[in-house]
Design a protein around this motif. Structure first.
Motif, mmCIF file in Angstrom:
data_model
loop_
_atom_site.group_PDB
_atom_site.id
_atom_site.type_symbol
_atom_site.label_atom_id
_atom_site.label_comp_id
_atom_site.label_asym_id
_atom_site.label_seq_id
_atom_site.Cartn_x
_atom_site.Cartn_y
_atom_site.Cartn_z
ATOM 1 N N TYR A 5 0.881 -1.229 -0.073
ATOM 2 C CA TYR A 5 0.133 -0.007 -0.106
ATOM 3 C C TYR A 5 0.813 1.128 0.004
ATOM 4 N N LEU A 6 1.892 1.273 0.735
ATOM 5 C CA LEU A 6 2.652 2.544 0.851
ATOM 6 C C LEU A 6 3.445 2.539 -0.426
ATOM 7 N N ALA A 7 3.859 1.547 -1.219
ATOM 8 C CA ALA A 7 4.589 1.803 -2.314
ATOM 9 C C ALA A 7 3.797 2.066 -3.805
ATOM 10 N N THR A 8 2.434 1.537 -3.344
ATOM 11 C CA THR A 8 1.584 1.905 -4.734
ATOM 12 C C THR A 8 0.559 2.661 -4.414
ATOM 13 N N ASP A 9 0.110 3.082 -3.079
ATOM 14 C CA ASP A 9 -1.108 3.730 -2.813
ATOM 15 C C ASP A 9 -2.392 3.138 -3.403
ATOM 16 N N ASN A 10 -2.356 1.857 -3.554
ATOM 17 C CA ASN A 10 -3.497 1.111 -4.204
ATOM 18 C C ASN A 10 -4.090 0.143 -3.273
ATOM 19 N N VAL A 11 -5.272 0.587 -2.553
ATOM 20 C CA VAL A 11 -5.818 -0.571 -1.645
ATOM 21 C C VAL A 11 -6.204 -1.656 -2.346
ATOM 22 N N THR A 26 -15.413 -2.666 -0.535
ATOM 23 C CA THR A 26 -15.624 -1.064 0.146
ATOM 24 C C THR A 26 -14.642 -0.333 -0.303
ATOM 25 N N ASN A 27 -13.179 -0.613 -0.806
ATOM 26 C CA ASN A 27 -12.022 0.024 -1.110
ATOM 27 C C ASN A 27 -11.612 1.086 -0.140
ATOM 28 N N ASP A 28 -12.013 0.320 1.360
ATOM 29 C CA ASP A 28 -11.468 1.178 2.518
ATOM 30 C C ASP A 28 -10.534 0.081 3.432
ATOM 31 N N PRO A 29 -9.444 0.973 3.288
ATOM 32 C CA PRO A 29 -8.204 -0.079 3.931
ATOM 33 C C PRO A 29 -8.513 -0.440 5.617
ATOM 34 N N ARG A 30 -9.392 0.380 6.202
ATOM 35 C CA ARG A 30 -9.484 0.003 7.896
ATOM 36 C C ARG A 30 -9.792 -1.252 7.930
ATOM 37 N N PHE A 31 -10.573 -1.900 7.256
ATOM 38 C CA PHE A 31 -10.859 -3.446 7.429
ATOM 39 C C PHE A 31 -9.599 -4.180 7.556
ATOM 40 N N VAL A 74 -2.878 -8.601 -2.796
ATOM 41 C CA VAL A 74 -1.328 -9.269 -2.579
ATOM 42 C C VAL A 74 -1.243 -9.691 -1.061
ATOM 43 N N ALA A 75 -1.928 -9.214 -0.112
ATOM 44 C CA ALA A 75 -1.964 -9.652 1.231
ATOM 45 C C ALA A 75 -2.755 -10.839 1.395
ATOM 46 N N ILE A 76 -3.958 -10.945 0.831
ATOM 47 C CA ILE A 76 -4.574 -12.141 0.664
ATOM 48 C C ILE A 76 -3.853 -13.298 0.290
#
Length: 184
Positions: free
Chosen positions: A22-28, A74-79, A34-36
């Motif tokens: 996320y920090l490298a791409t700013d793409n949630v 949701t395109n929301d990184p908080r989850f 990739v995390a999944i």
């Protein structure tokens, strides 16, 4: 100690992958995907190597897939950012078992001050709950940099500090009791 950090890294692998991507791409969407994939690959790799997987591993995988799915919808990184807090709550709940820490202590500590080790185990459980609550509060802001700081510096530093304090305190108490027993 090396095993503790390896286990911690393994437990936080998907959160770390999510953060780095996320920090490298700013793409949630990319970071979550990739995390999944990383969490699934981690479990497959462990199974292929014949490693024993416990229910916490599968619970972690379910959280990554579930919360990751919600993040994708949701395109929301908080989850995804909430996942480590849930893990801390689960670990804290396990640490509420009386005497869980005794098996990790040297025999001299177990023989000399088992009541202090039990108290330390409850203190560790409380620390996990406090860190989990803090992580949810930080994640709810949606500030990824603040969350990354909390996850690495605050949560990690609190655990290192707690370990150091526990070591010093138990060492002082054991030494004091052994000296008193020698005088008696």
């Amino acid at each position: 100690m090396k095993d503790v950090f390896a286990r911690l890294g393994s437990d936080l692998f998907s959160a770390i992958v999510f953060l780095v991507v996320y920090l490298a791409t700013d793409n949630v969407i990319l970071a979550t995907s990739v995390a999944i994939a990383g969490a699934i690959a981690q479990v497959i790799h462990a199974r292929i190597k014949g490693q024993q997987l416990n229910y916490m591993t599968y619970a972690s995988l379910a959280l990554v897939v579930g919360l990751g799915g919600i993040t994708l919808l949701t395109n929301d990184p908080r989850f995804m950012m909430a996942k480590p807090s849930i893990a801390h709550f689960a670990i804290g709940a396990i640490m509420l078992k009386r005497g869980w820490m005794l098996r990790y202590m040297p025999p001299i500590v177990v023989e000399t001050v088992p009541e202090y080790v039990t108290a330390a185990g409850y203190a560790w459980a409380a620390l996990m709950f406090v860190i989990g609550v803090g992580m949810i509060l930080v994640a709810s802001t949606g500030d990824l940099k603040l969350w990354a700081f909390y996850l690495t510096v605050v949560a990690g530093g609190a655990k290192i500090l707690a370990f150091a304090v526990q070591y010093v305190v138990l060492r002082l108490i054991v030494t004091s009791r052994r000296r008193a027993a020698a005088r008696a």
